[in-house]
Design a protein around this motif. Sequence first.
Motif, PDB file in Angstrom:
ATOM      1  N   ARG A  86       0.824  -1.290   0.132  1.00  0.00           N
ATOM      2  CA  ARG A  86      -0.164  -0.058   0.087  1.00  0.00           C
ATOM      3  C   ARG A  86       1.075   0.844  -0.113  1.00  0.00           C
ATOM      4  O   ARG A  86       0.559   1.678   0.800  1.00  0.00           O
ATOM      5  CB  ARG A  86      -1.484  -0.491   1.258  1.00  0.00           C
ATOM      6  N   VAL A  87       1.035   1.611  -0.770  1.00  0.00           N
ATOM      7  CA  VAL A  87       2.683   2.717  -1.668  1.00  0.00           C
ATOM      8  C   VAL A  87       1.465   3.709  -1.582  1.00  0.00           C
ATOM      9  O   VAL A  87       1.334   4.262  -2.686  1.00  0.00           O
ATOM     10  CB  VAL A  87       3.079   1.958  -2.342  1.00  0.00           C
ATOM     11  N   SER A  88       1.848   5.306  -0.940  1.00  0.00           N
ATOM     12  CA  SER A  88       1.810   6.126  -1.961  1.00  0.00           C
ATOM     13  C   SER A  88       3.009   7.168  -2.104  1.00  0.00           C
ATOM     14  O   SER A  88       4.631   6.790  -1.650  1.00  0.00           O
ATOM     15  CB  SER A  88       1.086   7.349  -0.282  1.00  0.00           C
ATOM     16  N   ILE A  89       2.948   7.978  -2.469  1.00  0.00           N
ATOM     17  CA  ILE A  89       4.774   8.517  -3.080  1.00  0.00           C
ATOM     18  C   ILE A  89       4.211   9.640  -3.935  1.00  0.00           C
ATOM     19  O   ILE A  89       3.692  10.656  -4.127  1.00  0.00           O
ATOM     20  CB  ILE A  89       4.957   7.533  -4.776  1.00  0.00           C
ATOM     21  N   ALA A  90       5.277  10.545  -3.235  1.00  0.00           N
ATOM     22  CA  ALA A  90       5.513  11.976  -3.062  1.00  0.00           C
ATOM     23  C   ALA A  90       6.773  12.481  -4.201  1.00  0.00           C
ATOM     24  O   ALA A  90       7.620  11.933  -3.644  1.00  0.00           O
ATOM     25  CB  ALA A  90       5.449  12.766  -1.500  1.00  0.00           C
ATOM     26  N   PHE A  91       6.514  13.698  -4.869  1.00  0.00           N
ATOM     27  CA  PHE A  91       7.284  14.230  -5.611  1.00  0.00           C
ATOM     28  C   PHE A  91       7.469  15.798  -5.110  1.00  0.00           C
ATOM     29  O   PHE A  91       5.774  16.783  -5.558  1.00  0.00           O
ATOM     30  CB  PHE A  91       6.952  13.979  -7.432  1.00  0.00           C
ATOM     31  N   THR A  92       8.188  16.480  -4.510  1.00  0.00           N
ATOM     32  CA  THR A  92       8.197  17.966  -4.491  1.00  0.00           C
ATOM     33  C   THR A  92       9.573  18.162  -5.124  1.00  0.00           C
ATOM     34  O   THR A  92      10.677  17.825  -5.204  1.00  0.00           O
ATOM     35  CB  THR A  92       8.716  17.747  -2.696  1.00  0.00           C
ATOM     36  N   ILE A  93       8.932  19.729  -6.052  1.00  0.00           N
ATOM     37  CA  ILE A  93       9.481  20.834  -5.950  1.00  0.00           C
ATOM     38  C   ILE A  93       9.844  21.884  -5.248  1.00  0.00           C
ATOM     39  O   ILE A  93       8.903  22.746  -4.846  1.00  0.00           O
ATOM     40  CB  ILE A  93       9.396  21.138  -7.403  1.00  0.00           C
ATOM     41  N   PRO A  94      10.944  21.455  -4.903  1.00  0.00           N
ATOM     42  CA  PRO A  94      11.121  23.057  -3.233  1.00  0.00           C
ATOM     43  C   PRO A  94      11.002  23.870  -4.130  1.00  0.00           C
ATOM     44  O   PRO A  94      12.142  24.384  -5.093  1.00  0.00           O
ATOM     45  CB  PRO A  94      12.526  22.314  -3.540  1.00  0.00           C
ATOM     46  N   GLY A  95      10.744  25.495  -3.278  1.00  0.00           N
ATOM     47  CA  GLY A  95      10.550  26.695  -4.452  1.00  0.00           C
ATOM     48  C   GLY A  95      11.684  27.684  -3.487  1.00  0.00           C
ATOM     49  O   GLY A  95      13.079  27.255  -2.830  1.00  0.00           O
ATOM     50  N   THR A  96      11.666  28.730  -4.327  1.00  0.00           N
ATOM     51  CA  THR A  96      12.629  29.410  -4.110  1.00  0.00           C
ATOM     52  C   THR A  96      12.684  30.373  -3.023  1.00  0.00           C
ATOM     53  O   THR A  96      13.314  31.221  -2.803  1.00  0.00           O
ATOM     54  CB  THR A  96      13.408  30.122  -6.075  1.00  0.00           C
ATOM     55  N   ASP A  97      11.179  30.779  -3.073  1.00  0.00           N
ATOM     56  CA  ASP A  97      11.084  31.786  -2.201  1.00  0.00           C
ATOM     57  C   ASP A  97      10.025  31.351  -0.503  1.00  0.00           C
ATOM     58  O   ASP A  97       9.039  30.338  -1.080  1.00  0.00           O
ATOM     59  CB  ASP A  97      10.321  32.724  -2.084  1.00  0.00           C
ATOM     60  N   GLU A  98      10.501  31.601  -0.059  1.00  0.00           N
ATOM     61  CA  GLU A  98      10.261  30.283   1.419  1.00  0.00           C
ATOM     62  C   GLU A  98       8.812  31.134   1.988  1.00  0.00           C
ATOM     63  O   GLU A  98       8.181  30.516   2.582  1.00  0.00           O
ATOM     64  CB  GLU A  98      11.528  30.530   2.432  1.00  0.00           C
ATOM     65  N   THR A  99       8.229  32.605   1.268  1.00  0.00           N
ATOM     66  CA  THR A  99       7.303  32.972   1.995  1.00  0.00           C
ATOM     67  C   THR A  99       6.250  32.609   0.708  1.00  0.00           C
ATOM     68  O   THR A  99       5.224  33.562   1.095  1.00  0.00           O
ATOM     69  CB  THR A  99       7.862  34.838   2.024  1.00  0.00           C
ATOM     70  N   ALA A 100       6.500  32.306  -0.408  1.00  0.00           N
ATOM     71  CA  ALA A 100       5.381  32.116  -1.512  1.00  0.00           C
ATOM     72  C   ALA A 100       4.235  31.025  -1.038  1.00  0.00           C
ATOM     73  O   ALA A 100       5.152  30.245  -0.078  1.00  0.00           O
ATOM     74  CB  ALA A 100       5.814  31.885  -2.647  1.00  0.00           C
ATOM     75  N   GLU A 101       3.446  31.122  -0.962  1.00  0.00           N
ATOM     76  CA  GLU A 101       2.188  29.510  -1.245  1.00  0.00           C
ATOM     77  C   GLU A 101       2.536  28.957  -2.024  1.00  0.00           C
ATOM     78  O   GLU A 101       3.048  28.496  -2.518  1.00  0.00           O
ATOM     79  CB  GLU A 101       1.193  30.464  -1.987  1.00  0.00           C
ATOM     80  N   PRO A 102       2.754  28.123  -0.857  1.00  0.00           N
ATOM     81  CA  PRO A 102       2.808  26.176  -1.187  1.00  0.00           C
ATOM     82  C   PRO A 102       1.705  25.816  -1.977  1.00  0.00           C
ATOM     83  O   PRO A 102       0.619  26.175  -2.141  1.00  0.00           O
ATOM     84  CB  PRO A 102       3.562  25.770  -0.083  1.00  0.00           C
ATOM     85  N   LEU A 103       2.063  24.430  -3.015  1.00  0.00           N
ATOM     86  CA  LEU A 103       0.522  23.725  -3.643  1.00  0.00           C
ATOM     87  C   LEU A 103       0.870  22.163  -3.651  1.00  0.00           C
ATOM     88  O   LEU A 103       2.028  22.424  -4.148  1.00  0.00           O
ATOM     89  CB  LEU A 103       0.282  24.533  -4.841  1.00  0.00           C
ATOM     90  N   THR A 104      -0.132  21.681  -3.210  1.00  0.00           N
ATOM     91  CA  THR A 104      -0.076  19.613  -3.332  1.00  0.00           C
ATOM     92  C   THR A 104      -1.185  19.410  -3.897  1.00  0.00           C
ATOM     93  O   THR A 104      -2.326  20.011  -3.945  1.00  0.00           O
ATOM     94  CB  THR A 104      -0.153  19.501  -1.281  1.00  0.00           C
ATOM     95  N   LEU A 105      -0.982  18.998  -4.618  1.00  0.00           N
ATOM     96  CA  LEU A 105      -1.425  18.199  -5.305  1.00  0.00           C
ATOM     97  C   LEU A 105      -1.798  17.124  -4.917  1.00  0.00           C
ATOM     98  O   LEU A 105      -0.998  15.770  -5.058  1.00  0.00           O
ATOM     99  CB  LEU A 105      -1.104  17.750  -6.919  1.00  0.00           C
ATOM    100  N   ASN A 134      11.314  22.885 -16.468  1.00  0.00           N
ATOM    101  CA  ASN A 134      11.599  24.359 -16.500  1.00  0.00           C
ATOM    102  C   ASN A 134      12.284  24.925 -15.129  1.00  0.00           C
ATOM    103  O   ASN A 134      12.002  25.865 -15.738  1.00  0.00           O
ATOM    104  CB  ASN A 134      10.374  24.694 -16.872  1.00  0.00           C
ATOM    105  N   GLY A 135      12.262  24.369 -14.428  1.00  0.00           N
ATOM    106  CA  GLY A 135      13.369  24.252 -13.544  1.00  0.00           C
ATOM    107  C   GLY A 135      12.117  24.844 -11.937  1.00  0.00           C
ATOM    108  O   GLY A 135      11.914  24.222 -11.975  1.00  0.00           O
ATOM    109  N   ARG A 136      13.177  25.475 -11.150  1.00  0.00           N
ATOM    110  CA  ARG A 136      12.453  25.501  -9.483  1.00  0.00           C
ATOM    111  C   ARG A 136      11.054  26.650  -9.703  1.00  0.00           C
ATOM    112  O   ARG A 136      11.146  28.170  -9.565  1.00  0.00           O
ATOM    113  CB  ARG A 136      13.690  25.452  -8.505  1.00  0.00           C
TER     114      ARG A 136
END
Length: 442
Positions: free
Chosen positions: A58-77, A130-132
Amino acid sequence: MTLYDDTLELLQTMVRNACVNDLTADSGEEFRNADTLAEFFAGTENVEVERFEPHPGRVSIAFTIPGTDETAEPLTLLGHTDVVPVDINHWSKDPHGAEIIDGRIYGRGTMDMLFITASMAAVTREIARNGRPKGTLTFVGIADEEARGGLGGKWLSENRPDAFSWRNTLSETGGSHLPITDGSDALVIVVGEKGAAQRRLHVHGDAGHGSTPFGKDFTVVKLGEIARRIAAIKPKVSGSELWHTYVEAFRFDEVTEKALLEGTDPTAYEKFGRLAAYSYSMSHLTIAQTVSKAGGAINVLPSSGYLELDVRPLPGTTDDDVDEILKEGLGDLADEVRIERLISEPATVSTTDGPLYDAIVETFNEFFPGVPVIPTISAGGSDLRFGRRLGGVGYGFALHAKERSLADVFAQLHSHDEHLHLEDLDLTVKAYRSLVGKFVGA
């Protein structure tokens, strides 16, 4: 290959992986779709990958692209990777074949929700290439959603809440259309979902031999009366702004609108057509009697039995409220019934303002200019509720052609010959690319 081509190919593979969740711990085997997603992202720079396996397979898997601005809003799909079982005798197509016929792709999970999951994955990979982005972007292929997330979203939120951000989340579904009475259009955005308040009602009667029933207190007869009284319960109509906005969007005549908003005439729901059952569920606590059990041997009077209820409460309704409604309905039998609480989860709703909601409305307007967006709540459940409980917001997001109403989408969920119009896959991929790009600054 184009972004759409990548998404379609991934969708077909995930359908063919047949990660069927029959609600038992050893089913699902979502490791197949997790492996497919890992291969899809293989060699992609800027991506951090983490696997979670609370139970073998029963495997879940996450792929995260770290943002360049710690103050910017994150988004999770949040895209779930499991699908429900099929009754093969009622399918005219291979349920795990992902065949494309007449502009549609057929297969279990094509609508619920692998087309969204594949779109999320493809868009995330393209952004990474295309980058971070400014804000951190995470795509999670989640196991066990169809069994309420005990080995998936629920487990992650309770055991690894820091693995990725739950602040802003997107999942199933949304972007279908309402059949407005004057022929105009309206788009649906799912902002919340009803809760769960499963109950088991225990009763007792006289034991004895089936050949001597005279004077006995029958458990089975008592169960029947309890079922009749539960069926007669008429919960009050919702007074929420969401219900008012939804009803007003249809532009019914004044008499119908008043009856729906005040709950004075149940037959008024017929005006919703194919959305009548959903509309009633959106506006009421609902009680479905799903399991009844008493006895075993045909010549033995059972001394106990139970009735199981699938209760779906509205936002603001507590477990105590549910029990009180049941007791009132049982009347003078209430003292003879023991109410056992099974799965109990409160309803969750996200705000209809804020940066993510605004970005969704803006994106819808790019594809359907000037069409009003109507917030609704789901009668069922999704992984979005776990993020809301952790203080985040979550919305159902996809996009369908005007010809696909909310009722059309509902008709495909867990259905025979489940299918998706490829036009809707193309729209959803484009909508996710636009929304995600603008929100995280990619």
